[in-house]
Design a protein around this motif. Structure first.
Motif, short mmCIF file in Angstrom:
data_model
loop_
_atom_site.label_atom_id
_atom_site.label_comp_id
_atom_site.label_asym_id
_atom_site.label_seq_id
_atom_site.Cartn_x
_atom_site.Cartn_y
_atom_site.Cartn_z
N HIS A 1 0.84 -1.19 0.00
CA HIS A 1 0.00 0.00 0.00
C HIS A 1 0.88 1.24 0.00
CE1 HIS A 1 -3.76 -2.20 0.77
NE2 HIS A 1 -2.99 -3.00 1.47
N LYS B 1 -9.75 6.39 -0.36
CA LYS B 1 -10.16 6.01 0.99
C LYS B 1 -11.29 6.92 1.45
CE LYS B 1 -8.32 5.65 5.72
NZ LYS B 1 -7.11 5.83 6.57
N TYR C 1 -12.26 1.39 0.68
CA TYR C 1 -11.34 1.76 -0.40
C TYR C 1 -12.00 1.40 -1.73
CZ TYR C 1 -7.92 2.17 3.34
OH TYR C 1 -7.25 2.54 4.48
#
Length: 405
Positions: A51, A80, A160
């Motif tokens: 990530h 997000k 997400y």
């Protein structure tokens, strides 16, 4: 639309066993290097993916760099958002409006690691799909092979959302396969061989032979600039310039014309091997393609390879010229490679080199020379330059020439 993070998938790294963590850590280090001028970015390498939290860094710039990092199979920019249905629907719509083109098909694919979330995966798929149909025209659902997949991941901390699957260059992270030297000329083949070595995780240092005053400063600058293009895929590559004029002059003066190329190549390989040993390398790479020129016949390779037991690896050995050119165009080295600055391999090339040199004759002719003295003097004159992505050298040389006028 401002993306908040990038999800990176490993591809071939997923097949690694106990040392998988080492490969992932090397990949993370390489990604950090190419994104070093974005200090706000955070990196979180995990077992199944990495990530990258952007923290305001522009995805457009990050994207261009990730495309050139070996070890990345695919990646997706994501947003997000808070864990509410309203935020999920609103963000999904904005993302689809930005990326959807008429005629495309789509589907919604939800994954839910937070099983306490109020909607399960099927409910969320249906709710978001209905919301998109209500607010967009021309949508068509396709479950098996859609053009766009709207991915919704419900995690413990947030939701997400992404709908792009971008492809990296694959391969292995540079540095995971060990270190080697690459014999880089100024032509088309050796930069392609360099790219292929990097793709398999080899950390390469360039060895380039130059012969002033027979070769020009522009020829040297061209080889350095080719290294700068390849550094896009490695972060930094050391360029080792080896003076070769004395060796070429001596060979031309004292040996038969037919064996000039063979003995010259034997010296190059010996020098590359000395440098490899000094620099802690494990192998020698070059851009030879079987049968392309006189020095690349199998008989020539036997007569030349005789000087070392170090592995000599030829990534483009079985590729024909059209395949090599296509790859050179793809990686961005072709236009520079065809610039007409002669390298040391062409200036002393005999008109009729032996295509089937005899090993015993190559050894006998070479023994007439002060091999060790010639090699030691060449080694004493090497210059090492660290080269970074897209560094320019020909422009600098052109400016120097202009200043002298």
């Amino acid at each position: 639309m401002e993306y908040t993070e990038v999800m990176v998938r490993y591809g071939e790294l997923s097949t690694k066993g106990k040392n998988r963590k080492d490969f992932i850590n090397r990949l993370a280090s390489n990604v950090e290097k190419v994104l070093k001028d974005f200090p706000q970015i955070e990196f979180h390498p995990r077992h199944d993916r990495m990530h990258i939290v952007l923290n305001g860094a522009p995805f457009r710039d990050v994207d261009q760099r990730l495309k050139k990092v070996f070890g990345i199979q695919t990646y997706s920019p994501a947003i997000k958002i808070p864990k509410t249905l309203e935020d999920i629907e609103k963000t999904s719509l904005e993302l689809m409006q930005e990326t959807f083109k008429p005629g495309m098909t789509f589907k919604v694919n939800t994954k839910r690691s937070d099983h306490k979330f109020e909607y399960d995966t099927n409910q969320l798929n249906n709710l978001v799909g209905d919301y998109l149909f209500d607010h967009m025209d021309g949508l068509k659902a396709e479950m098996k092979h859609p053009d766009l997949v709207l991915r919704i991941e419900v995690r413990q901390d947030a939701v997400y959302i992404s709908n792009q699957l971008l492809h990296g260059v694959g391969g292995m992270p540079v540095g995971t396969a060990g270190k080697a030297v690459m014999m880089l000329s100024g032509g088309i083949d050796s930069p392609v061989a360099s790219w292929l070595a990097l793709k398999r995780g080899v950390d390469i240092e360039m060895v380039h032979f130059f012969s002033p005053p027979y070769t020009t400063e522009k020829a040297l600058a061209k080889a350095k600039e080719l290294t700068g293009i390849l550094a896009n895929f490695a972060g930094k590559i050391n360029f080792i310039a080896v003076p070769f004029a004395e060796i070429q002059e001596t060979i031309k003066e004292k040996l038969p014309e037919g064996y000039l190329m063979t003995v010259q190549r034997r010296f190059m390989l010996q020098l590359a091997d000395r440098i490899r040993e000094q620099r802690g390398g494990l192998a020698i790479f070059n851009g030879e393609s079987v049968g392309q020129v006189a020095s690349q016949t199998l008989q020539s390779m036997v007569a030349i390879n005789d000087v070392t037991t170090t592995p000599v690896i030829r990534p483009v050995a079985t590729m024909d010229k059209t395949e090599i050119i296509a790859k050179a165009e793809e990686i961005g080295t072709f236009d520079l490679s065809i610039q007409p600055f002669e390298d040391c391999c062409t200036i002393f090339a005999p008109p009729r080199p032996k295509t089937k040199p005899k090993l015993d004759k190559a050894r006998e002719y070479e023994s007439r020379l002060d091999v060790e003295g010639l090699i030691e003097r060449a080694m004493a004159g090497i210059e090492i330059t660290p080269i970074y992505p897209n560094e320019k050298f020909l422009d600098d040389k052109a400016q120097e020439d202009a200043d002298l006028l």
